[in-house]
Design an enzyme around this catalytic site. Sequence first.
Site, PDB file in Angstrom:
ATOM      1  N   ARG A  57       0.766  -1.169  -0.106  1.00  0.00           N
ATOM      2  CA  ARG A  57       0.078  -0.017   0.278  1.00  0.00           C
ATOM      3  C   ARG A  57       0.875   1.215  -0.030  1.00  0.00           C
ATOM      4  O   ARG A  57       0.569   2.321  -0.529  1.00  0.00           O
ATOM      5  CB  ARG A  57      -0.730  -0.205   1.107  1.00  0.00           C
ATOM      6  CG  ARG A  57      -1.760   1.052   1.144  1.00  0.00           C
ATOM      7  CD  ARG A  57      -3.000   0.840   2.527  1.00  0.00           C
ATOM      8  NE  ARG A  57      -3.639   2.069   2.927  1.00  0.00           N
ATOM      9  CZ  ARG A  57      -4.549   2.499   2.533  1.00  0.00           C
ATOM     10  NH1 ARG A  57      -5.304   1.831   1.724  1.00  0.00           N
ATOM     11  NH2 ARG A  57      -5.217   3.593   3.065  1.00  0.00           N
ATOM     12  N   ILE A  83      -6.983   7.844  -1.114  1.00  0.00           N
ATOM     13  CA  ILE A  83      -7.058   6.640  -1.117  1.00  0.00           C
ATOM     14  C   ILE A  83      -7.798   6.358   0.143  1.00  0.00           C
ATOM     15  O   ILE A  83      -7.657   6.749   1.327  1.00  0.00           O
ATOM     16  CB  ILE A  83      -5.550   6.099  -0.993  1.00  0.00           C
ATOM     17  CG1 ILE A  83      -5.481   4.380  -1.075  1.00  0.00           C
ATOM     18  CG2 ILE A  83      -4.850   6.574   0.021  1.00  0.00           C
ATOM     19  CD1 ILE A  83      -4.116   3.991  -1.154  1.00  0.00           C
ATOM     20  N   SER A  84      -8.721   5.153  -0.069  1.00  0.00           N
ATOM     21  CA  SER A  84      -9.528   4.885   1.161  1.00  0.00           C
ATOM     22  C   SER A  84      -8.842   4.406   2.164  1.00  0.00           C
ATOM     23  O   SER A  84      -8.172   3.635   2.254  1.00  0.00           O
ATOM     24  CB  SER A  84     -10.734   3.951   0.463  1.00  0.00           C
ATOM     25  OG  SER A  84     -11.417   4.620  -0.586  1.00  0.00           O
ATOM     26  N   GLN A  85      -9.673   4.266   3.150  1.00  0.00           N
ATOM     27  CA  GLN A  85      -9.382   3.442   4.431  1.00  0.00           C
ATOM     28  C   GLN A  85      -9.205   1.880   4.213  1.00  0.00           C
ATOM     29  O   GLN A  85     -10.201   1.526   3.274  1.00  0.00           O
ATOM     30  CB  GLN A  85     -10.308   3.699   5.715  1.00  0.00           C
ATOM     31  CG  GLN A  85     -10.213   2.886   6.642  1.00  0.00           C
ATOM     32  CD  GLN A  85     -11.404   2.809   7.719  1.00  0.00           C
ATOM     33  OE1 GLN A  85     -12.601   2.995   7.056  1.00  0.00           O
ATOM     34  NE2 GLN A  85     -11.479   2.771   9.016  1.00  0.00           N
TER      35      GLN A  85
END
Length: 235
Positions: A57, A83-85
């Site tokens: 990530r 960028i999402s959780q």
Amino acid sequence: MIFCVLVVNLYFIRLECYKIPMEETFEKKRERMVNEQIKARGVTDERILSAFYKIPRHLFVDEKEKSAAYSDHPLPIGYNQTISQPYMVAIMTSYLNLTGRERVLEVGTGSGYQAAILSLLASEVYTIEKIESLAEKAASILKELGITNVHINVGDGSLGLPKDAPFDRIIVTAGSPDIPLPLIEQLEIGGIIVIPVGNRYMQELIVAKKKENELIKKQQEGCIFVPLLGRYGWS
Ligand code: SAH
């Protein structure tokens, strides 16, 4: 002599005390992210967990955000986008119910992280992003990782991607006022769409299955996504 040894020892003991703790490796942080943020909250499918172990990530975030790449929240990726959780990426992925054979459409490529996760769980991933520079950046990271089954497009994803339709699964990673009609049309019968629906600031995750003449919708958790812009999104 004894005095000298004592002084030297004391000196080293002091040094030990002042030692800065070693920064956890990205691998270790990733393992903790999977266990503490994803598995502990109920996403336990081994294929999904393994995808999160494998995709680095930290490569998908800016240099200054790298140390927070595995934290339990979204992160900025430039152009007012995020960028999402990690947990949100995981739960949406689990709602897609992938077997490995599906052709998936993602609307909102962003950093490319969600697409990278999907690449390990589906057959082909088509993704569309409206901001060209984000699409280019995502493409170069995916290339660096040797991922070849993600196809990146630039354009208004609220219109879907007619040239590659129909899709077995559709995932929208931006908040939409409703489920865009073209996306329903481009979904196979028996297919599933996962999409945050609500107002510009807060949404609910909708998981819908397409039947012959209807869409069976299920409302899941509340969420906060950047707005889906475009013809069937927000203006
Ligand atoms: N899935 C991404 C996060 C997406 S953030 C990731 O894993 O990083 C939402 C993205 O949707 C933003 O990059 C935004 O530019 C994009 N977006 C918003 N409206 C869009 C539209 N109509 N078509 C395509 N992309 C859109």
